[in-house]
Design a protein around this motif. Structure first.
Motif, PDB file in Angstrom:
ATOM      1  N   HIS A  69       0.861  -1.178   0.000  1.00 48.25           N
ATOM      2  CA  HIS A  69       0.000   0.000   0.000  1.00 48.25           C
ATOM      3  C   HIS A  69       0.895   1.225   0.000  1.00 48.25           C
ATOM      4  N   HIS A  71       1.230   3.851   2.245  1.00 47.12           N
ATOM      5  CA  HIS A  71       1.588   4.608   3.445  1.00 47.12           C
ATOM      6  C   HIS A  71       3.094   4.884   3.461  1.00 47.12           C
ATOM      7  N   HIS A  74       6.074   2.515   3.694  1.00 44.78           N
ATOM      8  CA  HIS A  74       6.212   1.483   2.664  1.00 44.78           C
ATOM      9  C   HIS A  74       6.691   2.044   1.320  1.00 44.78           C
ATOM     10  N   HIS A 151      -7.150  -2.859   6.466  1.00 45.07           N
ATOM     11  CA  HIS A 151      -6.164  -1.977   7.088  1.00 45.07           C
ATOM     12  C   HIS A 151      -6.860  -0.631   7.198  1.00 45.07           C
ATOM     13  N   ASP A 173       0.736  -5.001   7.029  1.00 47.93           N
ATOM     14  CA  ASP A 173      -0.239  -4.121   7.689  1.00 47.93           C
ATOM     15  C   ASP A 173      -1.598  -4.774   7.521  1.00 47.93           C
TER      16      ASP A 173
HETATM   17 ZN   LIG Z   1      -0.157   1.058   6.626  1.00 46.29          ZN
END
Ligand SMILES: [Zn+2]
Ligand SMILES: [Zn+2]
Length: 271
Positions: A69, A71, A74, A151, A173
């Protein structure tokens, strides 16, 4: 296949003397196919991605990067990955398709001025940015399965990676308390190695639920139910010190092998 855990933290990097042994970089796992020395597949591009350059046989990376993902913990390694930002690199980056946007436009939401000096096409080398739907895809000789997991904030995938030597699943996550689909359970069933979100403890349950993460106990329960070979507790809280993680490792009770992810650790499948 061979894995290198290049970053095992969640949320933010964790520098300082209390975080030396388990490491402070955020999520990144490099994978080399069976019989190959060099990684050609990378799971997530947290700050740990910076350290991949030293593992490569040449100055440029040729391979794929799969993002679970978008965020910060990451993706922040992408522009600082020297072997990727290189005129000879060939990098295919995949991220969860969402909102009808292209992979390039999704990445540019965090990687463009004024948040960052350059846009994705400012990276040197031959990059592609691909919005990936859930399902099966072959990437560089690996069979990759992507499935949506619960998530918070944007679409998040868990991945399974298979080659002839074995299998791993990667769910850094994940909030199983929000519901774990049959699809996700099937994806992780029987894998040799499961790397799973273990950011919180049961004593921190309210924060885990608020942030959309798993607890250590949830990771163990899920791994037990899925009959995985080895569970690797991953995405450690950035405030969890080496001493606290050592204590946690001593307390773990599970019917399958469970280890705590350590930055720099190498895992061979089959082990
Ligand atoms: Zn996350
Ligand atoms: Zn994270």
């Amino acid at each position: 296949m061979r894995l290198w855990l290049l970053g095992v933290r969640g949320s933010t990097p964790a520098p300082g003397p209390d975080f030396v042994r388990y490491g402070g970089h955020t999520s990144c796992v490099a994978i080399a196919a069976d019989g190959h020395d060099a990684p050609t597949l990378v799971l997530d591009a947290g700050t740990g991605l910076r350290t991949l350059t030293a593992l490569l046989p040449g100055p440029a990376y040729r391979g794929a990067i799969l993002l679970s993902h978008l965020h910060w913990d990451h993706v922040q390694g992408i522009p600082f990955f020297v072997a990727g930002d290189h005129y000879q690199s060939v990098v295919d980056l995949y991220l969860p398709a969402q909102g009808g946007l292209s992979g390039r436009d999704l990445l540019a939401r965090m990687m463009s001025p004024p948040s960052f000096p350059i846009t994705p096409e400012g990276l040197r080398g031959a990059w592609t940015f691909n919005a990936l739907p859930p399902g099966r895809i072959d990437i560089g000789g690996f069979a990759v399965t992507a499935a949506e997991v619960a998530h918070k904030g944007g679409r998040t995938y868990g991945y399974r990676v298979d080659d002839l030597s074995g299998s791993l699943a990667y769910l850094p996550d994940h909030a199983p308390v929000q519901g774990c689909s049959d699809e996700v359970r099937a994806m992780i069933r029987g894998v040799d190695v499961l790397l799973h979100d273990a950011q919180f403890l049961e004593s921190e349950r309210s924060t885990a639920d608020l942030f959309g993460h798993a607890t250590v106990d949830e990771a163990i329960t899920l791994a037990n139910e899925a009959n995985v070979g080895t569970l690797v507790l991953f995405h450690h809280s950035p405030v969890r010190t080496d001493t606290q993680l050592d204590a946690l490792a001593r307390e773990l009770a599970a019917s399958m092998p469970v280890v705590l992810a350590v930055e720099g650790q190498r895992i061979d499948i089959p082990g």
